[in-house]
Motif scaffolding. Structure first.
Motif, PDB file in Angstrom:
ATOM      1  N   VAL A 309     -57.924 -34.976 -36.503  1.00  0.00           N
ATOM      2  CA  VAL A 309     -56.648 -35.227 -36.941  1.00  0.00           C
ATOM      3  C   VAL A 309     -56.390 -36.969 -37.393  1.00  0.00           C
ATOM      4  N   PRO A 310     -55.786 -37.302 -38.385  1.00  0.00           N
ATOM      5  CA  PRO A 310     -55.322 -38.596 -38.648  1.00  0.00           C
ATOM      6  C   PRO A 310     -54.658 -39.329 -37.419  1.00  0.00           C
ATOM      7  N   ALA A 311     -54.980 -40.072 -36.693  1.00  0.00           N
ATOM      8  CA  ALA A 311     -54.411 -40.426 -35.104  1.00  0.00           C
ATOM      9  C   ALA A 311     -53.047 -40.961 -35.663  1.00  0.00           C
ATOM     10  N   LYS A 312     -52.636 -41.805 -36.965  1.00  0.00           N
ATOM     11  CA  LYS A 312     -51.402 -42.361 -36.939  1.00  0.00           C
ATOM     12  C   LYS A 312     -50.428 -41.339 -37.325  1.00  0.00           C
ATOM     13  N   GLU A 313     -50.772 -40.375 -38.285  1.00  0.00           N
ATOM     14  CA  GLU A 313     -49.781 -39.487 -38.547  1.00  0.00           C
ATOM     15  C   GLU A 313     -49.506 -38.335 -37.619  1.00  0.00           C
ATOM     16  N   TRP A 314     -50.547 -38.098 -36.792  1.00  0.00           N
ATOM     17  CA  TRP A 314     -50.621 -37.269 -35.709  1.00  0.00           C
ATOM     18  C   TRP A 314     -49.581 -37.700 -34.726  1.00  0.00           C
ATOM     19  N   LEU A 315     -49.549 -38.783 -34.054  1.00  0.00           N
ATOM     20  CA  LEU A 315     -48.705 -39.068 -33.145  1.00  0.00           C
ATOM     21  C   LEU A 315     -47.226 -39.379 -33.679  1.00  0.00           C
ATOM     22  N   SER A 331     -51.777 -49.751 -26.366  1.00  0.00           N
ATOM     23  CA  SER A 331     -52.863 -49.634 -27.291  1.00  0.00           C
ATOM     24  C   SER A 331     -52.157 -48.891 -28.422  1.00  0.00           C
ATOM     25  N   SER A 332     -50.919 -48.189 -28.311  1.00  0.00           N
ATOM     26  CA  SER A 332     -50.619 -47.657 -29.426  1.00  0.00           C
ATOM     27  C   SER A 332     -50.155 -48.636 -30.359  1.00  0.00           C
ATOM     28  N   ILE A 333     -49.870 -49.886 -30.125  1.00  0.00           N
ATOM     29  CA  ILE A 333     -49.552 -50.972 -31.134  1.00  0.00           C
ATOM     30  C   ILE A 333     -50.992 -51.301 -31.960  1.00  0.00           C
ATOM     31  N   THR A 334     -51.759 -51.657 -31.343  1.00  0.00           N
ATOM     32  CA  THR A 334     -52.965 -51.941 -31.873  1.00  0.00           C
ATOM     33  C   THR A 334     -53.825 -50.967 -32.720  1.00  0.00           C
ATOM     34  N   GLU A 335     -53.349 -49.540 -32.405  1.00  0.00           N
ATOM     35  CA  GLU A 335     -54.060 -48.376 -32.912  1.00  0.00           C
ATOM     36  C   GLU A 335     -55.487 -48.313 -32.665  1.00  0.00           C
ATOM     37  N   ARG A 336     -56.073 -49.113 -31.801  1.00  0.00           N
ATOM     38  CA  ARG A 336     -57.470 -48.945 -31.502  1.00  0.00           C
ATOM     39  C   ARG A 336     -57.376 -47.818 -30.400  1.00  0.00           C
ATOM     40  N   ALA A 337     -58.463 -47.054 -30.222  1.00  0.00           N
ATOM     41  CA  ALA A 337     -58.590 -46.322 -29.225  1.00  0.00           C
ATOM     42  C   ALA A 337     -58.532 -47.043 -27.746  1.00  0.00           C
ATOM     43  N   SER A 338     -57.965 -46.300 -26.655  1.00  0.00           N
ATOM     44  CA  SER A 338     -57.539 -47.262 -25.490  1.00  0.00           C
ATOM     45  C   SER A 338     -58.742 -47.926 -24.974  1.00  0.00           C
ATOM     46  N   ARG A 350     -61.936 -39.979 -31.775  1.00  0.00           N
ATOM     47  CA  ARG A 350     -61.541 -39.057 -30.719  1.00  0.00           C
ATOM     48  C   ARG A 350     -60.436 -39.855 -29.719  1.00  0.00           C
ATOM     49  N   GLY A 351     -60.671 -40.889 -29.425  1.00  0.00           N
ATOM     50  CA  GLY A 351     -59.934 -41.766 -28.581  1.00  0.00           C
ATOM     51  C   GLY A 351     -58.582 -42.081 -29.353  1.00  0.00           C
ATOM     52  N   GLN A 352     -58.594 -42.362 -30.556  1.00  0.00           N
ATOM     53  CA  GLN A 352     -57.204 -42.634 -31.167  1.00  0.00           C
ATOM     54  C   GLN A 352     -56.487 -41.396 -31.297  1.00  0.00           C
ATOM     55  N   ALA A 353     -57.117 -40.479 -31.430  1.00  0.00           N
ATOM     56  CA  ALA A 353     -56.019 -39.133 -31.466  1.00  0.00           C
ATOM     57  C   ALA A 353     -55.900 -38.414 -30.287  1.00  0.00           C
ATOM     58  N   SER A 354     -56.052 -39.316 -29.047  1.00  0.00           N
ATOM     59  CA  SER A 354     -55.945 -38.556 -27.772  1.00  0.00           C
ATOM     60  C   SER A 354     -54.306 -38.758 -27.447  1.00  0.00           C
ATOM     61  N   VAL A 355     -53.925 -37.912 -26.556  1.00  0.00           N
ATOM     62  CA  VAL A 355     -52.424 -37.954 -26.312  1.00  0.00           C
ATOM     63  C   VAL A 355     -52.459 -37.819 -24.939  1.00  0.00           C
ATOM     64  N   ARG A 356     -51.526 -38.404 -24.115  1.00  0.00           N
ATOM     65  CA  ARG A 356     -51.316 -38.572 -22.850  1.00  0.00           C
ATOM     66  C   ARG A 356     -49.875 -37.882 -22.662  1.00  0.00           C
TER      67      ARG A 356
END
Ligand SMILES: *Cc1c(COP(=O)(O)O)cnc(C)c1O
Length: 387
Positions: A309-315, A331-338, A350-356
């Protein structure tokens, strides 16, 4: 505005109405300065502060005299780390700090800042499941090590470290052990009586108390020297934290501790059931995977990555109905995986499209059903090449 369902309880929690009610008298009627010794305004404030100190100590099995109120956990952590490393009587030659790559920025950035000031540091790696390797901990501690700082539970994955074993290694080496217990206090039983922990940081707003108040626990007699205070001034909190006490905040923290102590058993059971329902429904979807150890973790948290999934659109799409984040707020501001997921060996994509997902006291079965529905339909729309 129709607010989304709140599933971000690791970022912050709402104030419990009972907590707010306890705080209110201390803004207007009982507004005294807890340090005013000559009139009842001061005495009432001081009594309230000392009662809150007892409530806070009780929740974590400490003595009231071991609790120091601060403006939150960031300050408590700074006070613990800098307090030890900058102490005048710290044993000579002990200038080394050991911590872990997956710690909160409050710890990592403080240790990094101390490295700039000439101290040395070791950042331990974690295994794929987010746990530290006890052999690595043992190997990192030397006769130069003054402090070991390992968090109780991770704010992004909920993974709970083996504190007992870690603390015992520190004891054996004569190293002070601090733990950032912000995500664990009020959620799982934490009793310093049973744990070889010397310093512990907690924060009220992570367990239904107000923002801007926290505490540092310091085991009596453990650092054999006085910690270096961050602030100079009136010498409040037995010289460790100058500044007029935030009486309403402290009262709120105390009340939040009392309420948490009362609810902890039921909430643990209820939330772990809801979390498991959410998690197993999501894991039926293609390309999904839980990040972090499945046994050793907080009852109300799951961190899940979604493939393709495209991380930004996904969130953005997810947040139209459920308030969630990918890792910590920064980390959501920098858009890098945490940094937490990267340290666990999870790929950038995968990290970028991870959800807590962080459930809490207000979370209902209906919320979970809506969340599952929304996640599933959003994933269908956005997922490119599910594996
Ligand atoms: C929120 C948090 C902190 C910082 O606490 P504040 O009281 O907001 O300064 C530190 N560590 C962890 C693990 C946290 O989740």
């Amino acid at each position: 505005m129709q607010l989304p369902i709140y599933l971000d309880h690791n970022a912050t929690t709402p104030c419990d109405p009972e907590v707010l009610e306890a705080m209110l008298p201390f803004f207007v009627e009982q507004f005294g300065n807890a340090s005013s010794k000559h009139h009842p305004y001061g005495w009432l404030a001081e009594d309230a502060v000392e009662h809150a100190r007892e409530q806070t100590a009780l929740l974590i099995g400490a003595k009231p005299t071991e609790i120091y109120f601060t403006s939150g956990a960031t300050e408590a952590i700074n006070l613990g780390i800098r307090g030890i490393m900058l102490a005048k009587e710290r044993p000579a030659g002990k200038n080394h700090i050991v911590t872990v790559a997956t710690e909160h920025a409050a710890v990592l950035d403080t240790v990094k800042a101390l490295e700039q000031e000439g101290f040395t540091a070791t950042y331990l790696p974690v295994k794929k499941d987010g746990l530290v390797d006890l052999n690595e901990v043992a190997a990192a501690l030397t006769e130069k090590t003054a402090l070991l700082s390992v968090m109780t539970a991770n704010n992004e994955t909920g993974v709970v470290q083996p504190l007992q074993e870690i603390g015992e290694l520190a004891r054996k080496r004569g190293v002070l052990y601090m733990t950032d217990a912000v995500q664990a206090v009020g959620k799982i039983p934490i009793k310093v009586t049973d744990m070889p922990v010397d310093l512990l940081a907690l924060s009220a707003h992570k367990f239904y108390g107000p923002k801007g108040i926290g505490a540092l626990y310091v085991r009596k007699g453990k650092p054999t020297f006085a910690l270096f205070p961050l602030l100079t001034g009136g010498g409040h909190e037995r010289g460790l934290r100058s500044g007029t006490l935030n009486v309403p905040g402290i009262v709120g923290l105390g009340k939040a501790c009392e309420v948490a102590g009362r609810l902890i058993d039921n909430e643990t059971r209820r939330l772990s059931n809801l979390r498991d329902t959410l998690e197993s429904a999501i894991l039926k979807l293609p390309g999904t995977q839980v990040n972090g150890n499945l046994q050793r973790r907080l009852p109300h948290v799951t961190n899940i990555s979604f493939d393709g999934v495209p991380a930004k659109e996904w969130l953005i799409a997810l947040n139209q109905k459920i308030a969630v984040s990918s890792g910590s707020a920064c980390s959501s501001i920098t858009e890098r995986a945490s940094h937490v997921l990267r340290a666990m060996g999870i790929s950038e994509e995968r990290g970028q499209a991870s959800v807590r997902f962080g459930l809490g006291r207000s979370t209902t079965e209906a919320d979970i059903a809506i969340a599952v529905q929304h996640i599933s339909s959003t994933l269908q729309k956005l997922q490119r090449n599910p594996v």
